[in-house]
Design a protein around this motif. Structure first.
Motif, PDB file in Angstrom:
ATOM      1  N   ARG A 139       0.831  -1.220   0.000  1.00  0.00           N
ATOM      2  CA  ARG A 139       0.000   0.000   0.000  1.00  0.00           C
ATOM      3  C   ARG A 139       0.856   1.256   0.000  1.00  0.00           C
ATOM      4  O   ARG A 139       0.565   2.236  -0.679  1.00  0.00           O
ATOM      5  N   GLU A 140       1.925   1.222   0.791  1.00  0.00           N
ATOM      6  CA  GLU A 140       2.785   2.409   0.887  1.00  0.00           C
ATOM      7  C   GLU A 140       3.813   2.458  -0.246  1.00  0.00           C
ATOM      8  O   GLU A 140       4.698   3.312  -0.242  1.00  0.00           O
ATOM      9  N   GLU A 141       3.702   1.515  -1.143  1.00  0.00           N
ATOM     10  CA  GLU A 141       4.574   1.446  -2.326  1.00  0.00           C
ATOM     11  C   GLU A 141       6.057   1.313  -1.976  1.00  0.00           C
ATOM     12  O   GLU A 141       6.923   1.845  -2.671  1.00  0.00           O
ATOM     13  N   VAL A 142       6.318   0.616  -0.874  1.00  0.00           N
ATOM     14  CA  VAL A 142       7.686   0.316  -0.469  1.00  0.00           C
ATOM     15  C   VAL A 142       8.034  -1.070  -1.036  1.00  0.00           C
ATOM     16  O   VAL A 142       9.134  -1.316  -1.490  1.00  0.00           O
ATOM     17  N   PHE A 143       7.048  -1.966  -0.953  1.00  0.00           N
ATOM     18  CA  PHE A 143       7.225  -3.317  -1.486  1.00  0.00           C
ATOM     19  C   PHE A 143       6.570  -3.418  -2.864  1.00  0.00           C
ATOM     20  O   PHE A 143       5.589  -2.714  -3.142  1.00  0.00           O
ATOM     21  N   ARG A 144       7.100  -4.299  -3.681  1.00  0.00           N
ATOM     22  CA  ARG A 144       6.564  -4.513  -5.024  1.00  0.00           C
ATOM     23  C   ARG A 144       5.122  -4.999  -4.952  1.00  0.00           C
ATOM     24  O   ARG A 144       4.750  -5.735  -4.056  1.00  0.00           O
ATOM     25  N   GLU A 145       4.355  -4.588  -5.938  1.00  0.00           N
ATOM     26  CA  GLU A 145       2.947  -4.972  -5.955  1.00  0.00           C
ATOM     27  C   GLU A 145       2.770  -6.356  -6.589  1.00  0.00           C
ATOM     28  O   GLU A 145       1.888  -7.119  -6.222  1.00  0.00           O
ATOM     29  N   ASN A 146       3.647  -6.667  -7.536  1.00  0.00           N
ATOM     30  CA  ASN A 146       3.492  -7.903  -8.309  1.00  0.00           C
ATOM     31  C   ASN A 146       4.155  -9.098  -7.622  1.00  0.00           C
ATOM     32  O   ASN A 146       4.944  -9.810  -8.214  1.00  0.00           O
ATOM     33  N   ILE A 147       3.839  -9.267  -6.333  1.00  0.00           N
ATOM     34  CA  ILE A 147       4.413 -10.420  -5.632  1.00  0.00           C
ATOM     35  C   ILE A 147       3.307 -11.403  -5.291  1.00  0.00           C
ATOM     36  O   ILE A 147       2.160 -11.006  -5.092  1.00  0.00           O
ATOM     37  N   ASN A 148       3.690 -12.657  -5.238  1.00  0.00           N
ATOM     38  CA  ASN A 148       2.760 -13.712  -4.844  1.00  0.00           C
ATOM     39  C   ASN A 148       2.699 -13.683  -3.318  1.00  0.00           C
ATOM     40  O   ASN A 148       3.608 -14.139  -2.641  1.00  0.00           O
ATOM     41  N   ARG A 149       1.621 -13.087  -2.806  1.00  0.00           N
ATOM     42  CA  ARG A 149       1.523 -12.850  -1.357  1.00  0.00           C
ATOM     43  C   ARG A 149       1.636 -14.132  -0.531  1.00  0.00           C
ATOM     44  O   ARG A 149       2.254 -14.162   0.523  1.00  0.00           O
ATOM     45  N   LYS A 150       1.008 -15.191  -1.017  1.00  0.00           N
ATOM     46  CA  LYS A 150       1.029 -16.462  -0.282  1.00  0.00           C
ATOM     47  C   LYS A 150       2.461 -17.010  -0.225  1.00  0.00           C
ATOM     48  O   LYS A 150       2.916 -17.493   0.805  1.00  0.00           O
ATOM     49  N   LEU A 151       3.162 -16.892  -1.336  1.00  0.00           N
ATOM     50  CA  LEU A 151       4.541 -17.369  -1.413  1.00  0.00           C
ATOM     51  C   LEU A 151       5.444 -16.523  -0.502  1.00  0.00           C
ATOM     52  O   LEU A 151       6.304 -17.052   0.194  1.00  0.00           O
ATOM     53  N   VAL A 152       5.208 -15.223  -0.499  1.00  0.00           N
ATOM     54  CA  VAL A 152       5.993 -14.311   0.349  1.00  0.00           C
ATOM     55  C   VAL A 152       5.819 -14.691   1.817  1.00  0.00           C
ATOM     56  O   VAL A 152       6.783 -14.798   2.567  1.00  0.00           O
ATOM     57  N   ARG A 153       4.566 -14.925   2.197  1.00  0.00           N
ATOM     58  CA  ARG A 153       4.283 -15.307   3.589  1.00  0.00           C
ATOM     59  C   ARG A 153       4.997 -16.618   3.933  1.00  0.00           C
ATOM     60  O   ARG A 153       5.626 -16.736   4.976  1.00  0.00           O
ATOM     61  N   GLN A 154       4.928 -17.598   3.045  1.00  0.00           N
ATOM     62  CA  GLN A 154       5.588 -18.889   3.277  1.00  0.00           C
ATOM     63  C   GLN A 154       7.095 -18.714   3.397  1.00  0.00           C
ATOM     64  O   GLN A 154       7.743 -19.335   4.230  1.00  0.00           O
TER      65      GLN A 154
END
Length: 194
Positions: A139-154
């Motif tokens: 949201r704050e545009e610090v992290f990339r938007e095009n990431i696989n959120r589930k994979l990132v969490r894992q």
């Protein structure tokens, strides 16, 4: 609520020690009762069986984990700083309690599917905290938007978890807290918007 009863915490703490020392399968309820200084029957006022003790123990400790992370993160922190706090607190909490680290890293990995599902449902609250931090970063545009959120969490949880497991297997011959900065740097590097 059973959690408010004074013996509940006593039994949970005794269970952490007994399970860490003997392994889940060799930890009879009577051993836990003896360590807690209560009669065997007293345990059944609080817990259905040994599995219930293990799941409750995880619930209780995971609740404390989340509470510590939430107390340590403030709205003033950036998502990256919050992620560091999460990693730091995770390592801190387990390095302060080796018995608990043995239980979470080794004994909670049971092959019993039903038990695994119960543990995963407790873990979900912790994963939600990771999700919230990642979402805030997007949201704050610090992290990339095009990431696989589930994979990132894992990946975030998996990395933290594996570092702790390795430390437990090496019989805590080094200070795991010293690795928080490096783990954070590696994780965040993959999330940052270029």
């Amino acid at each position: 609520m059973k959690h408010d009863k004074p013996k509940y915490k006593q039994i949970i703490d005794a269970a952490v020690e007994v399970i860490a020392e003997n392994g889940y399968h060799s930890s009879q309820v009577s051993k836990i009762a003896k360590r807690a200084g209560v009669a065997d029957g007293t345990i059944y006022l609080y817990f259905k069986n040994k599995e219930d003790i293990l799941v409750s123990l995880f619930q209780e400790k995971m609740g404390q984990f989340i509470e510590r992370i939430q107390n340590a993160t403030t709205s003033r922190q950036t998502p990256s700083e919050k992620l560091f706090t999460l990693i730091e607190k995770h390592f801190e909490q387990l390095s302060e309690d080796y018995h608990l680290a043995v239980v979470t890293q080794l004994e909670l990995r049971q092959s019993n599917k039903e038990l695994r599902l119960k543990i995963n449902s407790v873990l979900k609250k912790y994963l939600d905290v990771i999700d919230e931090i990642v979402e805030e970063g997007i949201r704050e545009e610090v992290f990339r938007e095009n990431i696989n959120r589930k994979l990132v969490r894992q990946m975030i949880f998996g990395t933290i978890d594996e570092v702790v497991t390795n430390w437990v297997m090496k019989e805590q011959h080094y200070d795991i807290n010293n690795q928080a900065k490096e783990v954070h740097a590696l994780v965040v590097e993959g999330l940052l918007k270029r």
